[in-house]
Design a protein around this motif. Structure first.
Motif, short mmCIF file in Angstrom:
data_model
loop_
_atom_site.label_atom_id
_atom_site.label_comp_id
_atom_site.label_asym_id
_atom_site.label_seq_id
_atom_site.Cartn_x
_atom_site.Cartn_y
_atom_site.Cartn_z
N ALA A 76 0.83 -1.20 0.00
CA ALA A 76 0.00 0.00 0.00
C ALA A 76 0.86 1.24 0.00
O ALA A 76 2.04 1.20 0.35
N ALA A 80 -2.40 3.98 4.19
CA ALA A 80 -3.53 3.21 3.66
C ALA A 80 -4.12 2.26 4.70
O ALA A 80 -5.22 1.75 4.51
N GLY A 81 -3.38 2.01 5.78
CA GLY A 81 -3.96 1.21 6.86
C GLY A 81 -3.43 -0.20 7.01
O GLY A 81 -4.14 -1.07 7.52
N LYS A 82 -2.19 -0.45 6.60
CA LYS A 82 -1.64 -1.80 6.71
C LYS A 82 -1.58 -2.26 8.17
O LYS A 82 -2.03 -3.36 8.50
N THR A 85 -5.02 -2.79 9.66
CA THR A 85 -5.65 -3.99 9.10
C THR A 85 -5.13 -5.24 9.79
O THR A 85 -5.92 -6.14 10.17
N LEU A 191 -3.88 -2.36 -0.69
CA LEU A 191 -4.83 -1.44 -0.07
C LEU A 191 -4.85 -0.16 -0.90
O LEU A 191 -3.91 0.63 -0.86
N ILE A 193 -5.79 3.24 -1.61
CA ILE A 193 -6.25 4.49 -1.02
C ILE A 193 -6.19 5.60 -2.06
O ILE A 193 -5.34 5.59 -2.96
N ALA A 252 -9.50 1.30 0.16
CA ALA A 252 -8.94 1.59 1.48
C ALA A 252 -9.37 2.94 2.04
O ALA A 252 -8.88 3.36 3.10
N LYS A 255 -12.00 2.45 6.36
CA LYS A 255 -11.26 1.42 7.09
C LYS A 255 -12.13 0.21 7.44
O LYS A 255 -11.67 -0.93 7.36
N THR A 258 -12.35 -1.93 4.38
CA THR A 258 -11.06 -2.55 4.08
C THR A 258 -10.87 -3.81 4.91
O THR A 258 -10.47 -4.86 4.40
N ARG A 259 -11.13 -3.70 6.21
CA ARG A 259 -10.89 -4.82 7.12
C ARG A 259 -11.82 -6.00 6.83
O ARG A 259 -11.40 -7.15 6.92
#
Length: 300
Positions: A76, A80-82, A85, A191, A193, A252, A255, A258-259
């Motif tokens: 990502a 982006a939230g790695k 996640t 992800l 974004i 993404a 959130k 995404t998860r």
């Protein structure tokens, strides 16, 4: 697996799974997409909790069966939230059977080996889930965008050239085929974004002192290469998407969504492996019965 929940996840996954790279266009995927779902935060948390509980059950079977391994690759852009996640999706699994590795810029020893070497050393054992926060794809993403990095990789002139990154993608695709043939189920997640959402999250990191540690001035500098990165991701996905090593291009910008998609990708993958707790042969069952009888007969 809960059939109703599996059905919900299954519908989501078909929308984001890429198994054939030909014709893939990143522009066809909306980072803000939620597949028409409009869950409240409470509903999304409840659904994710059910998913993580099922994931824990599948992991227990994976660990006990000790045949397959599962490898989740997370790629990502920054923010982006790695990390989030990993935290939320893997919250219910047994740490003994899950290994998480975050790959930074290679150090001196790693630069003295081929680009896959450090990743091979961190592959999951049978019965384990391995999560690579960034992966070998960095070698065809950040290195492609910042070609000056190649100067530190000590490559002989004979192996450089215009097709260097094409060859790396060919090597990655072949390596992933090899892993699949050895019993490693591969889940590759990008992800996705938007640039607008990334800006919003960067500002939150700057404006909230408790989040300052997450921010680096380099993050803003990298935004200047956004289109280069998008092109690099598109090229990598086109070259390496395959049924045995699919990509999931996961929106993404939201959130909670995404998860759910990442949890669904893992559940679908593990659900396809025919995982089950080992059954004992008759002689071992007889020994269990004998041991039980002795325990019952003991005087407390």
């Amino acid at each position: 697996m809960d059939k109703a929940l599996r059905g919900k996840f299954g519908k989501l996954l078909a929308r984001y799974r890429v198994t054939k790279g030909k014709g893939f266009r990143l522009a066809d995927h909306d980072p803000a997409d939620t597949a028409g779902l409009d869950y409240s935060k409470a509903e999304a948390r409840e659904l994710l909790a059910r998913g993580t509980a099922l994931l824990a059950e599948e992991q227990s079977k994976l660990y006990a069966q000790d045949q397959w391994s599962v490898l989740l690759l997370l790629q990502a852009m920054d923010a982006a939230g790695k990390d989030g996640t990993i935290k939320h999706v893997m919250s219910g699994v047994n740490p003994q059977g899950c290994d998480v590795f975050s790959f930074k810029a290679p150090h001196a020893e790693e630069l003295d080996h081929d680009f896959l070497w450090r990743h091979v050393r961190r592959l999951p054992a049978r019965g384990h889930i391995g999560i690579h926060n960034r992966s070998w794809y960095e070698e065809v993403l950040v290195v492609r965008v910042h070609k000056e990095i190649l100067a530190r990789q000590k490559l002989p002139d004979a192996v450089r050239g215009k097709r260097l990154f094409d060859r790396r993608l060919e090597d990655i695709a072949a390596f992933e085929r090899y892993l699949a043939n050895q019993g490693t189920a591969i889940v590759k997640v990008f992800l996705h974004i938007s640039r607008k959402e990334q800006k919003k999250r960067f500002l939150e990191r700057i404006d909230h002192p408790e989040k300052n540690w997450k921010f680096s001035s380099r993050d803003v500098a990298e935004r200047g290469y956004w289109e280069d990165y998008m092109q690099a991701y598109e090229t990598a996905i086109r070259a390496t998407a395959a049924p045995h090593a699919p990509w999931y291009v996961v929106p993404a910008d939201n959130k909670w969504f995404t998860r759910l998609v990442v949890a669904g990708a893992l559940l679908a993958t593990m659900g396809s492996l025919d995982l089950a707790f080992p059954t004992l042969p008759a002689e071992e069952k007889a020994k269990l019965a004998e041991a039980r009888a002795k325990l019952v007969a003991e005087k407390d």
